[in-house]
Design a protein around this motif. Structure first.
Motif, PDB file in Angstrom:
ATOM      1  N   LEU A 144       0.823  -1.212   0.000  1.00  0.00           N
ATOM      2  CA  LEU A 144       0.000   0.000   0.000  1.00  0.00           C
ATOM      3  C   LEU A 144       0.857   1.261   0.000  1.00  0.00           C
ATOM      4  CD1 LEU A 144      -2.829  -1.016   2.498  1.00  0.00           C
ATOM      5  CD2 LEU A 144      -2.993  -0.768   0.016  1.00  0.00           C
ATOM      6  N   GLY A 145       2.088   1.138   0.503  1.00  0.00           N
ATOM      7  CA  GLY A 145       2.986   2.289   0.460  1.00  0.00           C
ATOM      8  C   GLY A 145       3.286   2.740  -0.955  1.00  0.00           C
ATOM      9  N   VAL A 146       3.282   1.807  -1.922  1.00  0.00           N
ATOM     10  CA  VAL A 146       3.481   2.201  -3.318  1.00  0.00           C
ATOM     11  C   VAL A 146       2.354   3.115  -3.773  1.00  0.00           C
ATOM     12  CG1 VAL A 146       3.801   1.333  -5.653  1.00  0.00           C
ATOM     13  CG2 VAL A 146       4.639   0.011  -3.726  1.00  0.00           C
ATOM     14  N   ALA A 147       1.106   2.702  -3.460  1.00  0.00           N
ATOM     15  CA  ALA A 147      -0.044   3.517  -3.860  1.00  0.00           C
ATOM     16  C   ALA A 147      -0.052   4.866  -3.141  1.00  0.00           C
ATOM     17  CB  ALA A 147      -1.339   2.760  -3.575  1.00  0.00           C
ATOM     18  N   ALA A 148       0.500   4.936  -1.926  1.00  0.00           N
ATOM     19  CA  ALA A 148       0.503   6.192  -1.186  1.00  0.00           C
ATOM     20  C   ALA A 148       1.574   7.154  -1.693  1.00  0.00           C
ATOM     21  CB  ALA A 148       0.712   5.918   0.305  1.00  0.00           C
ATOM     22  N   VAL A 149       2.734   6.639  -2.090  1.00  0.00           N
ATOM     23  CA  VAL A 149       3.837   7.499  -2.516  1.00  0.00           C
ATOM     24  C   VAL A 149       3.668   7.948  -3.963  1.00  0.00           C
ATOM     25  CG1 VAL A 149       6.349   7.543  -2.899  1.00  0.00           C
ATOM     26  CG2 VAL A 149       5.415   6.500  -0.831  1.00  0.00           C
ATOM     27  N   LEU A 150       2.964   7.145  -4.779  1.00  0.00           N
ATOM     28  CA  LEU A 150       2.859   7.460  -6.204  1.00  0.00           C
ATOM     29  C   LEU A 150       2.254   8.841  -6.474  1.00  0.00           C
ATOM     30  CD1 LEU A 150       3.218   6.618  -9.136  1.00  0.00           C
ATOM     31  CD2 LEU A 150       1.006   5.448  -9.011  1.00  0.00           C
ATOM     32  N   PRO A 151       1.158   9.286  -5.838  1.00  0.00           N
ATOM     33  CA  PRO A 151       0.635  10.633  -6.130  1.00  0.00           C
ATOM     34  C   PRO A 151       1.637  11.750  -5.855  1.00  0.00           C
ATOM     35  CG  PRO A 151      -1.009   9.334  -4.960  1.00  0.00           C
ATOM     36  CD  PRO A 151       0.254   8.549  -4.918  1.00  0.00           C
ATOM     37  N   TRP A 152       2.376  11.637  -4.764  1.00  0.00           N
ATOM     38  CA  TRP A 152       3.390  12.655  -4.466  1.00  0.00           C
ATOM     39  C   TRP A 152       4.473  12.660  -5.538  1.00  0.00           C
ATOM     40  CZ3 TRP A 152       8.619  12.349  -3.734  1.00  0.00           C
ATOM     41  CH2 TRP A 152       9.251  13.505  -3.237  1.00  0.00           C
ATOM     42  N   LEU A 153       4.917  11.461  -5.941  1.00  0.00           N
ATOM     43  CA  LEU A 153       5.963  11.374  -6.961  1.00  0.00           C
ATOM     44  C   LEU A 153       5.463  11.895  -8.305  1.00  0.00           C
ATOM     45  CD1 LEU A 153       8.828  10.418  -7.639  1.00  0.00           C
ATOM     46  CD2 LEU A 153       7.865   8.164  -8.163  1.00  0.00           C
ATOM     47  N   LEU A 154       4.215  11.617  -8.659  1.00  0.00           N
ATOM     48  CA  LEU A 154       3.665  12.095  -9.933  1.00  0.00           C
ATOM     49  C   LEU A 154       3.564  13.616  -9.935  1.00  0.00           C
ATOM     50  CD1 LEU A 154       2.503  11.393 -12.683  1.00  0.00           C
ATOM     51  CD2 LEU A 154       0.265  11.140 -11.600  1.00  0.00           C
TER      52      LEU A 154
END
Length: 800
Positions: A388-398
């Motif tokens: 779930l950490g992948v899904a949480a970090v992806l918006p910030w990275l995008l």
């Protein structure tokens, strides 16, 4: 009187108002015309696909239990020790084989009385010369592809078909062969009184539990992300409709309840759609066999307790996602405040999820896998939090990625259109791609765990070429026929060399083992010496004997230094002689016997070359009454089906012959099969999430129909807008894939350390996963183009 409260009417009025608002939202979902039906259908389809996967996962316990019960029902119950033949006893011996890497489970049976037990799935025992086969084996034997396998049963005729209760899955290859050649219980032959051992159930070990738990988490977490995405379809049109409701007097709380009711209706339709997809897929699922595993439709039944959790979880996910989406959307009577620049995303709280996952998994990676429910819960939670950490970090990275090109000002017009759109709605883009990133990260982690667990060679194996070994255990073939067996196998197509040997044991004559283990005292005899009788060419394969001629004897000490001495009196085959009450033969080690050592590495896996090594002229094989007869073969790799010809020849010698390949290629091939199977499953999950990404892009295009019509009226080329759509789908995926690969490698390293193995990434599988994700992006773009061309019409600007 004025101070008295009336809580009951207020609570009732509040409940009625809530129900009315939810019902209004549900009516909007089904009575909004074609637009409303399309939006509800997209939500129902997305939720339905996720629900079908969840129901399939809930069926796994019942599926495994059903297969295990049928497997235990056909296991044998041995007769009491010392019991003789009776009218209810049966002699049986295993006759397992294989055909083109598919296991074929067989059993030879001979009734000793009219009431002998019958295996499940049969109404009677096959007689001598008769064969009872499973439906899959019968179809294979009748097909041209099974011609080689049919040669393994040359004098047998099929008289019965095993029913479902005697099989673990529909594609299983099983047979029962009737015989009259089983004379008495011996090594490999046992007397039984029933089928259906109800002993202790099978309990998987810690590595198997680790694999199962991680695989389930890696499968279900992307499905959960996919569900949370599916219930948010049609968000912009919904918000504009809520703004109209605000104009006629609805307050903000009312609009939120109406939005929750609309999401709830879509989720309910999704539950019905998922149940229909699940029921429709049960029968076709029975026709799929992977790694010789399959299911019966009757076994695909969701667990009632898990299903009872799936239904409210999906409904709560729908309502919670709808309310969570509206937390930063201001619905006012004059419009929706969504286009304002959102506040900057914070990274620190997004890193708390993976940090908590590492905190749960790191102690196990350092101290070992552990056991028990608490350890399993920590493993599940740690793996789920990391994914779930992948899904949480992806918006910030995008956000960070799309903000930088805007500052530089470079790039084409299509690039600027895509980047600007991502800046305005990066949340929707990240949400639609997060399922792909989570699926890729989970698949890489499970692949590393599987490869690390299966690719290591067993102890004693070397990197030398593999042998093919044919064994006739415990006197299944008389030792006097060793030369005949070797000649027949050497003549089989594809066999380059054949080395025959006779393997038994010997004990010092001064202290024989006690005939009855219960009567053995404190002065028990030492472990017997291994005895190998073969010609000089074969002995050179087992140990560095040097010069060798007929009549030579060699004494090779093992790691413990134990070996016979020249001139020592030995009792040959003392353990095997107890079954038929024969007097064991005695033999004296020649004083000319030479000492040697075993090879530093085993050239033949499973044989260390220690003990007594003798040529047939010095030690006649017939003196070893219960020895194992083995032929070591080298096969021609350029001869198709060479191993099948060997199995057919061995079956003609004795149905109880065992043929297997030894050496490193076995485990490596198994790891490759599992890795390819995992890649196929991960690809299927990516395609499922790709369907959700397609639905998301289509919904966004429909939301921007008027804007696209305006661009077309201004003369914007269609190719430019098509490239813009490609950039809008490609940028989030290209941003998320490196994050998923790195995340998956880190999680896989932790899991492999928990299993006690070194990390070994399969870069080809990782490349296949990332390539599939890129192909999903191109496919989504191609499928969106027809709708894009349709929406780019000037008449889309017309209003009434």
């Amino acid at each position: 009187m004025s101070g008295r409260s009336r809580p009951a009417p207020d609570r009732g009025h509040t409940a009625r108002r809530w129900c009315a608002d939810l019902a209004m939202g549900a009516r909007f979902a089904v009575t909004g015309g074609r637009e409303g039906w399309i939006r509800t259908a997209l939500t129902a389809l997305g939720v339905g696909l996720g629900v079908a996967v969840l129901l399939l996962a809930a069926s796994v316990p019942h599926l495994l239990n059903g297969a295990q019960e049928r497997h235990r029902a056909r296991s044998v119950v041995p007769a009491a020790q010392g019991a003789g033949p009776s009218d209810r006893s049966l002699l049986t011996a295993p006759a397992d084989t294989a055909f083109r890497d598919r296991p074929v489970q067989g059993r030879i049976v001979m009734a000793e009385g009219p009431h002998a037990p019958v295996p499940p799935g049969l109404s009677r025992l096959p007689g001598p010369g008769e064969l009872a086969v499973s439906p899959a084996l019968g179809d294979l034997l009748r097909s041209p592809a099974g011609r080689l396998l049919k040669d393994r049963f040359p004098h047998l005729r099929i008289t019965a078909t095993i029913r479902d209760e005697g099989l673990t899955h529909p594609g299983e290859l099983v047979f029962y062969e009737g015989s009259d050649a089983l004379r008495r219980p011996d090594f490999g032959v046992e007397r039984i009184t029933a089928f259906g051992d109800r002993g202790e159930p099978f309990r998987p070990g810690a590595p198997t539990v680790l694999l199962l738990l991680v695989s389930c988490v890696a499968l279900l977490v992307p499905v959960a992300v996919f569900l949370a995405t599916a219930v948010r379809f049609g968000g912009e049109r919904r918000d504009r409709r809520l703004a109209a409701l605000r104009l006629v007097g609805a307050d903000r709380a009312t609009t939120r309840r109406i939005a929750a009711g609309e999401a709830l209706a879509g989720a309910l339709f999704g539950l019905l759609t998922g149940a229909a997809v699940f029921l429709a897929g049960r029968v076709p699922l029975a026709g799929i066999s992977l790694f010789d595993l399959g299911v019966f439709p009757s076994d695909v039944v969701p667990d009632a307790r898990v299903t009872a959790l799936v239904v409210p979880a999906v409904l709560l996910c729908a309502v919670g996602s709808a309310l969570f989406t509206m937390r930063r959307v201001t619905v006012e009577p004059l419009g929706v405040t969504r286009t304002a620049r959102p506040p900057r995303r914070r990274l620190w709280w997004r890193l708390l999820l993976p940090a908590a996952g590492v905190a749960l998994l790191l102690p196990r990676a350092i101290g070992g896998p552990g056991s028990g429910d608490a350890a399993s819960v920590r493993l599940i939670l740690g793996t789920a939090l990391l994914l779930l950490g992948v899904a949480a970090v992806l918006p910030w990275l995008l956000d960070a990625v799309v903000a930088r090109p805007a500052a530089t000002g470079g790039g084409s017009q299509s690039w600027h259109l895509a980047v600007r759109r991502l800046q305005l709605s990066s949340t929707a883009a990240a949400r639609s791609v997060s399922g792909i990133t989570v699926a890729v990260a989970g698949a890489i982690a499970v692949q590393m765990l599987l490869t690390g667990s299966l690719s290591l060679p067993d102890a004693g194996q070397t990197t030398t070429a593999a042998w093919t070994e044919v064994d006739a255990y415990d006197g299944a073939v008389p030792t006097a026929r060793a030369g005949q067996m070797s000649s027949l196998l050497r003549a089989a197509p594809g066999v380059r060399t054949a080395h025959a040997l006779v393997a038994g044991h010997a004990a010092p004559a001064r202290r024989q083992p006690a005939p009855d283990p219960a009567a053995a005292g404190e002065g028990e005899a030492p472990q017997p010496y291994p005895v190998t009788v073969a010609d000089c060419a074969t002995l050179r394969q087992l140990a560095p004997v040097g010069a060798c001629s007929a009549g030579d004897v060699f004494l090779a000490a093992g790691p413990d230094g134990a070996a016979p001495r020249p001139g020592e009196r030995l009792v040959l085959d003392p353990v095997g002689s107890r079954g038929d009450h024969r007097v064991p033969a005695r033999w004296t080690v020649p004083r000319t016997a030479r000492r040697t050592t075993a090879w530093p590495e085993r050239p033949v896996p499973g044989r260390d070359g220690r003990g007594l090594l003798a040529t047939p002229e010095a030690l006649p094989p017939a003196l070893l009454a219960h020895a194992d007869l083995t032929c070591l073969l080298r096969l021609d790799p350029h001869t198709p089906d060479a191993i099948e010809y060997v199995r057919n020849t061995a079956a003609r010698i004795t149905p109880r012959a065992v043929v297997f390949r030894s050496g490193p290629p076995g485990p490596d091939e198994a790891a490759g099969l599992v890795s390819r199977g995992l890649t196929a499953c991960a690809t299927a999950v990516l395609l499922l999430i790709g369907c959700g990404l397609l639905l998301t892009v289509l919904e966004q295009l429909r939301e921007r129909a008027r804007l696209l019509s305006a661009l077309d009226a201004l003369g914007t080329p269609r190719a430019l807008l098509a490239r813009s759509v490609l950039w809008q789908t490609a940028v989030p995926v290209v941003t998320g894939l490196p994050l998923a690969v790195g995340w998956g490698l880190a999680l896989g390293t932790l899991l492999v350390r928990i299993a006690g193995r070194p990390p070994r990434p399969d870069w080809w599988s990782i490349l296949a996963l990332t390539g599939t994700a890129a192909a999903v992006v191109l496919g989504v773009t191609a499928l969106c183009l027809p709708l894009l061309w349709r929406l780019m019409r000037p008449d889309g600007l017309r209003t009434e």
